[in-house]
Design a protein around this motif. Sequence first.
Motif, mmCIF file in Angstrom:
data_model
loop_
_atom_site.group_PDB
_atom_site.id
_atom_site.type_symbol
_atom_site.label_atom_id
_atom_site.label_comp_id
_atom_site.label_asym_id
_atom_site.label_seq_id
_atom_site.Cartn_x
_atom_site.Cartn_y
_atom_site.Cartn_z
ATOM 1 N N PHE A 1 11.585 -1.969 -6.546
ATOM 2 C CA PHE A 1 10.725 -1.446 -5.484
ATOM 3 C C PHE A 1 9.273 -1.874 -5.651
ATOM 4 O O PHE A 1 8.684 -2.496 -4.757
ATOM 5 C CB PHE A 1 10.837 0.081 -5.433
ATOM 6 C CG PHE A 1 10.026 0.722 -4.344
ATOM 7 C CD1 PHE A 1 10.537 0.841 -3.063
ATOM 8 C CD2 PHE A 1 8.746 1.196 -4.594
ATOM 9 C CE1 PHE A 1 9.794 1.418 -2.050
ATOM 10 C CE2 PHE A 1 7.991 1.782 -3.589
ATOM 11 C CZ PHE A 1 8.525 1.889 -2.312
ATOM 12 N N HIS A 2 8.677 -1.552 -6.767
ATOM 13 C CA HIS A 2 7.240 -1.805 -6.930
ATOM 14 C C HIS A 2 6.934 -3.300 -6.973
ATOM 15 O O HIS A 2 5.935 -3.750 -6.373
ATOM 16 C CB HIS A 2 6.719 -1.097 -8.178
ATOM 17 C CG HIS A 2 6.636 0.392 -8.034
ATOM 18 N ND1 HIS A 2 5.712 1.012 -7.232
ATOM 19 C CD2 HIS A 2 7.397 1.378 -8.568
ATOM 20 C CE1 HIS A 2 5.882 2.322 -7.283
ATOM 21 N NE2 HIS A 2 6.901 2.578 -8.081
ATOM 22 N N GLU A 3 7.758 -4.072 -7.660
ATOM 23 C CA GLU A 3 7.498 -5.513 -7.721
ATOM 24 C C GLU A 3 7.646 -6.162 -6.349
ATOM 25 O O GLU A 3 6.928 -7.114 -6.030
ATOM 26 C CB GLU A 3 8.430 -6.168 -8.736
ATOM 27 C CG GLU A 3 8.089 -5.825 -10.182
ATOM 28 C CD GLU A 3 8.971 -6.580 -11.160
ATOM 29 O OE1 GLU A 3 8.832 -7.808 -11.255
ATOM 30 O OE2 GLU A 3 9.807 -5.929 -11.814
ATOM 31 N N VAL B 1 4.431 -5.385 -4.487
ATOM 32 C CA VAL B 1 3.339 -6.229 -4.992
ATOM 33 C C VAL B 1 3.449 -7.636 -4.411
ATOM 34 O O VAL B 1 2.463 -8.218 -3.937
ATOM 35 C CB VAL B 1 3.355 -6.263 -6.532
ATOM 36 C CG1 VAL B 1 2.392 -7.333 -7.050
ATOM 37 C CG2 VAL B 1 2.971 -4.909 -7.101
ATOM 38 N N ALA B 2 4.669 -8.191 -4.414
ATOM 39 C CA ALA B 2 4.867 -9.532 -3.851
ATOM 40 C C ALA B 2 4.578 -9.545 -2.362
ATOM 41 O O ALA B 2 4.077 -10.543 -1.814
ATOM 42 C CB ALA B 2 6.304 -9.997 -4.119
ATOM 43 N N TYR C 1 10.221 -11.280 -7.437
ATOM 44 C CA TYR C 1 10.724 -10.628 -6.234
ATOM 45 C C TYR C 1 10.043 -11.152 -4.962
ATOM 46 O O TYR C 1 10.095 -10.510 -3.927
ATOM 47 C CB TYR C 1 10.529 -9.120 -6.331
ATOM 48 C CG TYR C 1 11.540 -8.451 -7.242
ATOM 49 C CD1 TYR C 1 12.743 -7.973 -6.744
ATOM 50 C CD2 TYR C 1 11.283 -8.317 -8.601
ATOM 51 C CE1 TYR C 1 13.669 -7.374 -7.580
ATOM 52 C CE2 TYR C 1 12.204 -7.712 -9.442
ATOM 53 C CZ TYR C 1 13.401 -7.238 -8.928
ATOM 54 O OH TYR C 1 14.327 -6.646 -9.756
ATOM 55 N N ASP C 2 9.429 -12.319 -5.042
ATOM 56 C CA ASP C 2 8.840 -12.920 -3.849
ATOM 57 C C ASP C 2 9.873 -13.791 -3.152
ATOM 58 O O ASP C 2 11.019 -13.923 -3.597
ATOM 59 C CB ASP C 2 7.583 -13.710 -4.217
ATOM 60 C CG ASP C 2 7.856 -14.811 -5.247
ATOM 61 O OD1 ASP C 2 9.035 -15.086 -5.562
ATOM 62 O OD2 ASP C 2 6.878 -15.404 -5.744
ATOM 63 N N ARG D 1 0.067 -3.520 7.425
ATOM 64 C CA ARG D 1 0.772 -3.635 6.152
ATOM 65 C C ARG D 1 0.388 -2.488 5.221
ATOM 66 O O ARG D 1 1.258 -1.879 4.580
ATOM 67 C CB ARG D 1 0.464 -4.977 5.485
ATOM 68 C CG ARG D 1 1.216 -5.176 4.168
ATOM 69 C CD ARG D 1 0.617 -6.283 3.333
ATOM 70 N NE ARG D 1 -0.763 -6.040 2.955
ATOM 71 C CZ ARG D 1 -1.147 -5.180 2.014
ATOM 72 N NH1 ARG D 1 -0.254 -4.451 1.358
ATOM 73 N NH2 ARG D 1 -2.432 -5.029 1.734
ATOM 74 N N ARG D 2 -0.894 -2.171 5.156
ATOM 75 C CA ARG D 2 -1.327 -1.076 4.284
ATOM 76 C C ARG D 2 -0.697 0.245 4.726
ATOM 77 O O ARG D 2 -0.282 1.056 3.880
ATOM 78 C CB ARG D 2 -2.851 -0.973 4.272
ATOM 79 C CG ARG D 2 -3.533 -2.080 3.476
ATOM 80 C CD ARG D 2 -5.005 -1.767 3.244
ATOM 81 N NE ARG D 2 -5.760 -1.732 4.486
ATOM 82 C CZ ARG D 2 -6.367 -2.789 5.019
ATOM 83 N NH1 ARG D 2 -6.293 -3.976 4.416
ATOM 84 N NH2 ARG D 2 -7.050 -2.675 6.139
#
Length: 276
Positions: free
Chosen positions: A200-202, A205-206, A77-78, A136-137
């Motif tokens: 969503f989660h992947e 993470v990317a 998913y990047d 970003r965080r």
Amino acid sequence: MSATVTFSVDSPQGPKDVSVVYRRGGSGDPLLLLHGIGHHHQAWDPVFGILAADRDVIAVDLPGFGASPALPDGLAYDLAGVVPALGALCQALGIERPHVVGNSLGGLLALEMGREKLVRSVTALSPAGFWTQAERRYAFGTLLAMHRGAKVLPVPAIERLSRSAAGRAALTSTIYARPGRRSPEAVVAETLALRDATGFHETLVAGRAVRFRDDVDSVPVTIAWGTRDRLLLRRQGVRAKHTIPGARLVRLPGCGHVPMNDDPALVARVILDSTS
């Protein structure tokens, strides 16, 4: 009416089939619309009809979002995984180098498509990737809280909240400056889309490693930012302009992170001006 297209994308393990759900309408130059993380192609409904009067508009559910299935094993998913898939999607739909408009995650993808010379122009609405690590965080923490909230709420509770302006604000004020304008049906649908997004989660993470630092000098670029964006603060638009000096930076007064619903006429005008 939505449709589904399936096409092949190369991966290190060989070709993989990817399916994407999309809505298409209108005539004229092709215009590809890409939504943000956790959303779906219906995010573009407020401007779809206006744009379709002059463009061949294709609004897609990104892989792993909306009604589109998750990416198959072997595709990430990047940017390196999703952008080639979008290029293959364009080929499958018979659109060569469309104009592309993206919001948030979709804006980041649109800019990368421009950098890869896959499109003829880019319009990015509050694109991701121009953040500091602290910004970003904050954005990722907010998105995770929204996702968890959507997971926890039973569907009857979501439906009940959507019937009042205060409830719609509770569910969507992070992304809309004027959440009361969103219909109850739309709020329920997008809350469920966020809850059920397999990518969503992947994608988050990317996104931890993403900081867009490249110029996009091969195609015209417009970057637009809502003055009431609470997720990706508008100072990131100035940062984007420094990164892409040739870009046109447009202010969207009174608009939030997903501006299409807050001021459809203004957003449609910016898109049409940028894709003429």
